[in-house]
Scaffold this motif. Sequence first.
Motif, PDB file in Angstrom:
ATOM      1  N   PRO A   2      -2.662  67.324   6.118  1.00 20.33           N
ATOM      2  CA  PRO A   2      -3.645  68.386   6.369  1.00 20.33           C
ATOM      3  C   PRO A   2      -4.107  69.046   5.070  1.00 20.33           C
ATOM      4  O   PRO A   2      -3.294  69.309   4.176  1.00 20.33           O
ATOM      5  N   ILE A   3      -5.408  69.303   4.972  1.00 19.97           N
ATOM      6  CA  ILE A   3      -5.959  70.060   3.853  1.00 19.97           C
ATOM      7  C   ILE A   3      -7.058  70.974   4.384  1.00 19.97           C
ATOM      8  O   ILE A   3      -7.714  70.665   5.381  1.00 19.97           O
ATOM      9  N   VAL A  50     -12.748  74.708   7.541  1.00 19.36           N
ATOM     10  CA  VAL A  50     -12.092  74.083   8.683  1.00 19.36           C
ATOM     11  C   VAL A  50     -10.883  73.322   8.175  1.00 19.36           C
ATOM     12  O   VAL A  50     -10.739  73.058   6.974  1.00 19.36           O
ATOM     13  N   LEU A  51     -10.007  72.962   9.098  1.00 19.63           N
ATOM     14  CA  LEU A  51      -8.841  72.166   8.734  1.00 19.63           C
ATOM     15  C   LEU A  51      -9.161  70.686   8.931  1.00 19.63           C
ATOM     16  O   LEU A  51      -9.754  70.291   9.942  1.00 19.63           O
ATOM     17  N   ALA A  52      -8.776  69.890   7.954  1.00 20.90           N
ATOM     18  CA  ALA A  52      -8.975  68.444   8.027  1.00 20.90           C
ATOM     19  C   ALA A  52      -7.632  67.747   7.868  1.00 20.90           C
ATOM     20  O   ALA A  52      -6.672  68.318   7.341  1.00 20.90           O
ATOM     21  N   VAL A  53      -7.561  66.498   8.322  1.00 20.03           N
ATOM     22  CA  VAL A  53      -6.400  65.666   8.039  1.00 20.03           C
ATOM     23  C   VAL A  53      -6.868  64.419   7.297  1.00 20.03           C
ATOM     24  O   VAL A  53      -7.852  63.788   7.676  1.00 20.03           O
ATOM     25  N   VAL A  54      -6.166  64.115   6.215  1.00 22.80           N
ATOM     26  CA  VAL A  54      -6.416  62.891   5.461  1.00 22.80           C
ATOM     27  C   VAL A  54      -5.477  61.823   6.020  1.00 22.80           C
ATOM     28  O   VAL A  54      -4.249  61.979   5.999  1.00 22.80           O
ATOM     29  N   GLN A  55      -6.051  60.736   6.557  1.00 21.70           N
ATOM     30  CA  GLN A  55      -5.265  59.651   7.128  1.00 21.70           C
ATOM     31  C   GLN A  55      -4.753  58.751   6.005  1.00 21.70           C
ATOM     32  O   GLN A  55      -5.530  58.282   5.170  1.00 21.70           O
ATOM     33  N   VAL A  56      -3.443  58.522   5.981  1.00 21.07           N
ATOM     34  CA  VAL A  56      -2.834  57.817   4.852  1.00 21.07           C
ATOM     35  C   VAL A  56      -1.831  56.775   5.346  1.00 21.07           C
ATOM     36  O   VAL A  56      -1.304  56.859   6.449  1.00 21.07           O
ATOM     37  N   ASP A  57      -1.560  55.792   4.513  1.00 22.82           N
ATOM     38  CA  ASP A  57      -0.408  54.894   4.569  1.00 22.82           C
ATOM     39  C   ASP A  57      -0.070  54.340   5.961  1.00 22.82           C
ATOM     40  O   ASP A  57       1.034  54.557   6.475  1.00 22.82           O
TER      41      ASP A  57
END
Length: 376
Positions: free
Chosen positions: A72-73, A82-89
Amino acid sequence: MDDEDGREGYRVRQYEPGDRATVLSLYETVFDRTDPNWFDWRYVDNPYLDETPIAVAETADGELVGARPSVPIPLRAGDERVLAVVQVDPMVHPDHRRQGLFSKMVTHVYDHYASREPQVSIGFPNEAVLGALEKLGERLSLHRGVTREFPVYYRVQNPTALTSLGGDRTSKTLGKLATAATRGYLSLRTGTPDDADVSVRRERDVPAGELATLAASSPLPQAHADRDAEFYAWRYANPRFEYETLLAERGGSPVAAFVVGTQLGLDSTVVHVTDVAPLTGGEAWTDAVDALLARVVADNEDADLLSVFGEAIPDRLLRKYGFVANDEAPLSRVTSANYLVARPLTDETVEEWVVGGQRLSAGERWRFTFCEREIG
C-alpha cells in the motif's frame, strides 16, 4: 473472502500472521532470495493498512503454495489523495504451476478490495505477467485503466554490468556496447551545471521533513506517491538499498533534492537516482536538477551503472550527463521494457476513471520515479 475451486482443490485467502515463515520460504524457492527485515519493512511495518496485504493460495490440505503480495502507498492525483496498492512478486511453487493459481490470486485481490480501500491497483509487470493480466483484462477492468511503458535511462560506466539487466541476451551484445562506448555513444560525459550559484549539500540519510516541505512546494497534477513526512520515513527505510540525499541550494535555501540509492547485494555497483523533490518546477528548479545530476556523476565515477526511471527529470539534462534511454539501440537489445499497469479497484461501474480531476486512463497523467518503481 475465500476463493474455492473444488475441481483443483485450491483455495485463495488473505494472509495470516502464521503464514510468514512459509511465504519467506516461497520467496527463496521462487526468487532465490529471502530477507525477513525487508519482508517486514515492505508488508508488516507498512503504515497504510492494518492488514498485511498478501493473497495466498493453498491446497485442500492447507499447504501454502502461492502468494500475491501488495504494497500500500498513498497516491496523490490533482487535489485528491487515495490509497493504492502496488502489486508485486507473484509466486507459485514450481510443483503447482499451470493450475491457474496466478489468475485466481489476481482475481481474489481485485474482489477483496472492490468494496474497501485501497481504490487503485498499480503494477510494474514484466512481459510474461503482462500477458497473463491481459487475458483477464475484461474481468479486471483493464480497459478502464492504463497500460504504458516508462523510460529507464542508464549511464553505462561498465558495459559488462548490463548482464544484470539482460540475462542471456547480453552475451553477443556486450562487445558491441563496449565498442560503442569508445565511439562516444555511451560516453562518460561529466557536464557542467549552467548556474554556478547553485551549491549541493549532502545528507547521509533521508531528511523526511525537509523533503516533504520541498515536495509540497510545487504541486503536480499527475498521479504520484504522496510524499509527506510519514511516507518518506517509511519508504526510505528499505533495507535493500543504501540511501543518501543531495540538496541543491541557492542563497542557502533548498531548491530541489535527489534521493540517491545504491542497491545492495549485487555483483555490480548500481546507483539509482531514486527520487527528485519536488517533481516539477520552473527555471530555478531545472538549474538545481542540472547541478544535482553533475554531483551524482562526480560522486559515483567508480559505479558500474547509474540509472533514472521515469519522466520527472528533463530528457535533455539526462543526455547532457551521458544517460541513454533503454528503448534506444544498443540498450534496447539488452534491456527489457518497463511497464505500468494501473486500474481502479471498485465494484461500482466506472465509465471514465477520474481522480482529483485527472483522467488516469491517460498515460501522461502519471509521474513516477524509482521512488514508486523500487517498491514494485
